[in-house]
Design a protein around this motif. Sequence first.
Motif, PDB file in Angstrom:
ATOM      1  N   LEU A 102       0.843  -1.202   0.000  1.00 54.49           N
ATOM      2  CA  LEU A 102       0.000   0.000   0.000  1.00 54.49           C
ATOM      3  C   LEU A 102       0.882   1.257   0.000  1.00 54.49           C
ATOM      4  O   LEU A 102       0.672   2.178  -0.791  1.00 54.49           O
ATOM      5  CB  LEU A 102      -0.917   0.007   1.227  1.00 54.49           C
ATOM      6  CG  LEU A 102      -2.120  -0.941   1.171  1.00 54.49           C
ATOM      7  CD1 LEU A 102      -2.698  -1.171   2.567  1.00 54.49           C
ATOM      8  CD2 LEU A 102      -3.211  -0.369   0.251  1.00 54.49           C
ATOM      9  N   ARG A 103       1.883   1.269   0.867  1.00 55.46           N
ATOM     10  CA  ARG A 103       2.730   2.470   0.980  1.00 55.46           C
ATOM     11  C   ARG A 103       3.511   2.703  -0.304  1.00 55.46           C
ATOM     12  O   ARG A 103       3.734   3.851  -0.700  1.00 55.46           O
ATOM     13  CB  ARG A 103       3.668   2.350   2.179  1.00 55.46           C
ATOM     14  CG  ARG A 103       2.898   2.392   3.489  1.00 55.46           C
ATOM     15  CD  ARG A 103       3.753   2.768   4.699  1.00 55.46           C
ATOM     16  NE  ARG A 103       2.866   3.133   5.796  1.00 55.46           N
ATOM     17  CZ  ARG A 103       2.862   2.551   6.997  1.00 55.46           C
ATOM     18  NH1 ARG A 103       3.731   1.597   7.271  1.00 55.46           N
ATOM     19  NH2 ARG A 103       1.997   2.939   7.915  1.00 55.46           N
ATOM     20  N   ALA A 104       3.914   1.612  -0.970  1.00 59.18           N
ATOM     21  CA  ALA A 104       4.705   1.760  -2.192  1.00 59.18           C
ATOM     22  C   ALA A 104       3.839   2.185  -3.369  1.00 59.18           C
ATOM     23  O   ALA A 104       4.305   2.895  -4.262  1.00 59.18           O
ATOM     24  CB  ALA A 104       5.409   0.440  -2.514  1.00 59.18           C
ATOM     25  N   ARG A 105       2.598   1.755  -3.377  1.00 56.66           N
ATOM     26  CA  ARG A 105       1.785   1.911  -4.579  1.00 56.66           C
ATOM     27  C   ARG A 105       0.760   3.026  -4.502  1.00 56.66           C
ATOM     28  O   ARG A 105       0.249   3.464  -5.531  1.00 56.66           O
ATOM     29  CB  ARG A 105       1.071   0.582  -4.882  1.00 56.66           C
ATOM     30  CG  ARG A 105       2.025  -0.583  -5.158  1.00 56.66           C
ATOM     31  CD  ARG A 105       2.734  -0.425  -6.494  1.00 56.66           C
ATOM     32  NE  ARG A 105       1.804  -0.523  -7.596  1.00 56.66           N
ATOM     33  CZ  ARG A 105       1.477  -1.656  -8.215  1.00 56.66           C
ATOM     34  NH1 ARG A 105       2.035  -2.786  -7.844  1.00 56.66           N
ATOM     35  NH2 ARG A 105       0.612  -1.651  -9.202  1.00 56.66           N
ATOM     36  N   ILE A 106       0.416   3.433  -3.291  1.00 53.83           N
ATOM     37  CA  ILE A 106      -0.620   4.466  -3.173  1.00 53.83           C
ATOM     38  C   ILE A 106       0.020   5.841  -3.283  1.00 53.83           C
ATOM     39  O   ILE A 106       0.997   6.136  -2.597  1.00 53.83           O
ATOM     40  CB  ILE A 106      -1.418   4.280  -1.862  1.00 53.83           C
ATOM     41  CG1 ILE A 106      -2.497   3.221  -2.123  1.00 53.83           C
ATOM     42  CG2 ILE A 106      -2.022   5.587  -1.375  1.00 53.83           C
ATOM     43  CD1 ILE A 106      -3.448   3.004  -1.002  1.00 53.83           C
ATOM     44  N   ALA A 107      -0.535   6.628  -4.168  1.00 55.35           N
ATOM     45  CA  ALA A 107       0.056   7.938  -4.454  1.00 55.35           C
ATOM     46  C   ALA A 107      -0.787   9.043  -3.828  1.00 55.35           C
ATOM     47  O   ALA A 107      -1.846   8.798  -3.258  1.00 55.35           O
ATOM     48  CB  ALA A 107       0.137   8.130  -5.971  1.00 55.35           C
TER      49      ALA A 107
END
Lengths: 125, 377
Positions: free
Chosen positions: B137-142
């Motif tokens: 989530l942290r890597a992919r959510i912008a």
Amino acid sequence: MSARRYTKDHEWIIVDGDIATVGITDFAQEQLGDVVFVDLPAIGKEVTKGGEAAVVESVKAASEVYAPIAGTVVAVNDGLAGEPAKVNAEPFGGGWFMKLKVKDPSELDGLLDEAAYRAFVAESH
Amino acid sequence: MSLLAEGTLVDPGLLHRTPLHALHVELGARMVPFAGYDMPVQYPTGILAEHRHTRAAAGLFDVSHMGQVFLRGAGAVVELERLVPGDVRDLAPGAIRYTMFTAEDGGILDDLMVTRGPDHLFLVVNAGRKVEDVAHLRARIAGAVTVEERPDLALLALQGPAAARVLDRLAPGAGRMTFMTQAGLSIAGIACTVSRSGYTGEDGFEISVPGDAALGLARRLLAETEVRPIGLGARDSLRLEAGLCLHGHDIDGTTTPIEAGLAWTIAKRRRQEGGFPGADIVLRQLREGPSRRRVGLVPEGQAPAREGTEILDAAGLLLGKITSGGFGPTLGGPLAMGYVAARAAAFGTKVQLMVRGTAKAAAVAPMPFVPHRYAKP
């Protein structure tokens, strides 16, 4: 009839003449939890000391039951098919697994007596 | 006898504990390592009794090991939809949806529940995947969306036909909630977030509660005559009878939602628009049919067939493998689920299961094995 003897794998055995009755201990059934199926060997099967002789299934998992001594299977507890929970309720009685024709009575000497088995369970669990 | 080595391979001191750990021990539970937590597999009455009690009355499960995550910020819905095939946009306030994080190849990274809260999305993810899920989530959510993991929250499940009666007694109004909705309720004076959902096939609730209030809540629920504590062993047999997937077994990075029979979780708009990882593969499988499918299996006789058991056709050709298998206490016999080649997926198809070197007859069967009893409106 001999006194009941035990393995470190939690099987018990009682010998009457040249016929031995085999089951699993109260500690084993308590560890397994509810038994739902027992896969017993065919009559006439040759089992070896420490070799797989039966399978007992709890809700969770399957466990192998090993023969305490070598012998030939001469009877199995057919009652467990309809009532596998007998292994839990009467592990040393109605929950027996199989009867073996003893091949070498001297193999019994290496098994644990009740006091030694109790001590083994207390120390290892 | 080959006894399970439960609890002997992992130093219990290295395991996480839920806020109810001391209660489990006090109640005489057998504790085992599960997903890095020291968890109760069963209480003294045993798995069969716990399973049957949950189907007959109400069971209380500690599922505090599961991950609870809040997404906050204006773009949360759009950003989450980029990671899951479920329809989050059209989720009504207070409604819950089951979906999954997919990978670029269409595999299932984890399955999860999503609730639309008043100003956030609330996710519940699997214990064994929560570290990876939060990182994903942290890597992919912008954008300005925050990912807030909440290890301070405990999660209790109250499941069974008496669950609504019990909870309504302590939290008037709980019984009027419908399946897959969430509400903030005070249970015996404790502020909780209550979802009408579960993992047993029964009616029931999943209750998110501050960790420091969880013990009091659990004791209060257990004081009700219908309620008994239930361990992970019965949780597994209950969900298997209900035909529900366990990630890491029935679904994982190598299975797609379509192969897993989870196409029902992908709404029309998402099928048309795509826009989630692996959409090309997943939507193509939806159109053309997958090469293999997850199916229910009922073995003849009483011998259970466990995970990993090979499934063969009548001619002895390999069709696939069992992914979960055991004994269904309510069904009264063995049951399993697994993947088979699509040609063998029709209900009633006769197959063979290789149990300890012996072929055992079985048939492909509809799931759930035991009918669901949800509080649908």
